[in-house]
Design a protein around this motif. Structure first.
Motif, short mmCIF file in Angstrom:
data_model
loop_
_atom_site.label_atom_id
_atom_site.label_comp_id
_atom_site.label_asym_id
_atom_site.label_seq_id
_atom_site.Cartn_x
_atom_site.Cartn_y
_atom_site.Cartn_z
N TRP A 10 41.83 44.33 23.15
CA TRP A 10 41.14 43.22 23.79
C TRP A 10 42.06 42.47 24.75
O TRP A 10 41.68 42.14 25.87
CB TRP A 10 40.56 42.25 22.76
N ARG A 11 43.28 42.20 24.29
CA ARG A 11 44.25 41.50 25.15
C ARG A 11 44.56 42.33 26.40
O ARG A 11 44.64 41.79 27.51
CB ARG A 11 45.53 41.20 24.39
N ASN A 12 44.76 43.63 26.20
CA ASN A 12 45.06 44.50 27.35
C ASN A 12 43.89 44.54 28.33
O ASN A 12 44.10 44.51 29.54
CB ASN A 12 45.41 45.92 26.87
N ALA A 13 42.68 44.62 27.82
CA ALA A 13 41.50 44.64 28.68
C ALA A 13 41.37 43.33 29.45
O ALA A 13 41.03 43.34 30.65
CB ALA A 13 40.25 44.91 27.86
N LYS A 14 41.62 42.21 28.78
CA LYS A 14 41.56 40.91 29.46
C LYS A 14 42.60 40.84 30.58
O LYS A 14 42.31 40.38 31.68
CB LYS A 14 41.80 39.77 28.46
N ARG A 15 43.82 41.29 30.27
CA ARG A 15 44.90 41.24 31.26
C ARG A 15 44.57 42.14 32.46
O ARG A 15 44.71 41.72 33.62
CB ARG A 15 46.22 41.66 30.63
N LYS A 16 44.08 43.35 32.20
CA LYS A 16 43.73 44.27 33.28
C LYS A 16 42.60 43.70 34.14
O LYS A 16 42.66 43.76 35.38
CB LYS A 16 43.31 45.62 32.70
N GLU A 17 41.61 43.14 33.49
CA GLU A 17 40.50 42.56 34.22
C GLU A 17 40.97 41.39 35.11
O GLU A 17 40.56 41.28 36.27
CB GLU A 17 39.44 42.09 33.23
N GLU A 18 41.83 40.55 34.57
CA GLU A 18 42.36 39.43 35.36
C GLU A 18 43.17 39.93 36.55
O GLU A 18 43.07 39.39 37.65
CB GLU A 18 43.22 38.52 34.47
N GLU A 19 43.97 40.97 36.33
CA GLU A 19 44.75 41.55 37.42
C GLU A 19 43.84 42.12 38.51
O GLU A 19 44.10 41.94 39.71
CB GLU A 19 45.68 42.65 36.89
N GLU A 20 42.77 42.81 38.08
CA GLU A 20 41.83 43.37 39.05
C GLU A 20 41.10 42.27 39.82
O GLU A 20 40.89 42.39 41.03
CB GLU A 20 40.82 44.29 38.34
N PHE A 21 40.75 41.20 39.14
CA PHE A 21 40.10 40.07 39.81
C PHE A 21 41.05 39.42 40.81
O PHE A 21 40.68 39.16 41.96
CB PHE A 21 39.60 39.05 38.79
N THR A 22 42.27 39.17 40.37
CA THR A 22 43.27 38.54 41.24
C THR A 22 43.55 39.41 42.48
O THR A 22 43.74 38.87 43.57
CB THR A 22 44.57 38.30 40.46
N ALA A 23 43.53 40.72 42.29
CA ALA A 23 43.77 41.64 43.41
C ALA A 23 42.54 41.83 44.28
O ALA A 23 42.61 42.52 45.31
CB ALA A 23 44.24 42.99 42.86
N GLY A 24 41.42 41.22 43.89
CA GLY A 24 40.20 41.34 44.68
C GLY A 24 39.45 42.65 44.47
O GLY A 24 38.59 43.02 45.26
N LEU A 25 39.78 43.35 43.40
CA LEU A 25 39.14 44.64 43.14
C LEU A 25 37.79 44.50 42.44
O LEU A 25 36.96 45.41 42.52
CB LEU A 25 40.06 45.53 42.31
N ILE A 26 37.60 43.38 41.76
CA ILE A 26 36.32 43.11 41.10
C ILE A 26 35.92 41.66 41.37
O ILE A 26 36.77 40.82 41.70
CB ILE A 26 36.37 43.37 39.57
N GLU A 27 34.65 41.40 41.24
CA GLU A 27 34.11 40.05 41.45
C GLU A 27 34.16 39.27 40.14
O GLU A 27 34.22 39.85 39.05
CB GLU A 27 32.65 40.14 41.93
N LYS A 28 34.09 37.96 40.24
CA LYS A 28 34.09 37.09 39.06
C LYS A 28 32.96 37.45 38.10
O LYS A 28 33.14 37.42 36.88
CB LYS A 28 34.01 35.62 39.49
N ASP A 29 31.80 37.80 38.64
CA ASP A 29 30.66 38.18 37.80
C ASP A 29 30.93 39.44 36.97
O ASP A 29 30.24 39.69 35.98
CB ASP A 29 29.41 38.40 38.65
N ASP A 30 31.90 40.23 37.39
CA ASP A 30 32.24 41.46 36.67
C ASP A 30 33.27 41.21 35.56
O ASP A 30 33.59 42.12 34.80
CB ASP A 30 32.80 42.51 37.63
N CYS A 31 33.78 40.00 35.48
CA CYS A 31 34.79 39.65 34.47
C CYS A 31 34.08 39.21 33.19
O CYS A 31 33.44 38.16 33.17
CB CYS A 31 35.70 38.54 34.98
N VAL A 32 34.21 40.00 32.14
CA VAL A 32 33.49 39.71 30.90
C VAL A 32 34.40 39.53 29.69
O VAL A 32 34.02 38.90 28.71
CB VAL A 32 32.46 40.82 30.58
N TYR A 33 35.61 40.07 29.77
CA TYR A 33 36.46 40.07 28.57
C TYR A 33 36.89 38.68 28.12
O TYR A 33 37.00 38.42 26.93
CB TYR A 33 37.67 40.98 28.77
#
Length: 88
Positions: A10-33
């Protein structure tokens, strides 16, 4: 030894998702973890799992330990259920 705890995943998924969001690879609406697994939920879950592991580690490897093992499992499951209910 590989860390198989769900809390680590869970922690790894949260960190990866945050990194992808920060890099602009995903939108805020795609952040669920972060919503699915808040830090307090992860921490409480880790505490229950650590207590369970400690209780099992103290037991002798003997058939007479079965009732105590089952009680430890029951205690952990009930605690995890409580964490899940409070978190929802």
């Amino acid at each position: 030894m590989q860390d198989i705890r769900p809390t680590s995943r869970w922690r790894n998924a949260k960190r990866k998702e945050e990194e992808e969001f920060t890099a602009g690879l995903i939108e805020k609406d795609d952040c669920v973890y972060a919503e699915l697994f808040p830090d307090s939920f992860i921490h409480q879950t880790e505490m229950v799992l650590e207590q369970y592991a400690a209780s099992i580690a103290k037991l002798p490897n003997h058939p007479d330990s079965y009732p105590t093992i089952m009680k430890s499992i029951e205690t952990a499951v009930l605690a995890l259920n409580e964490i899940n209910e409070v978190g929802n």
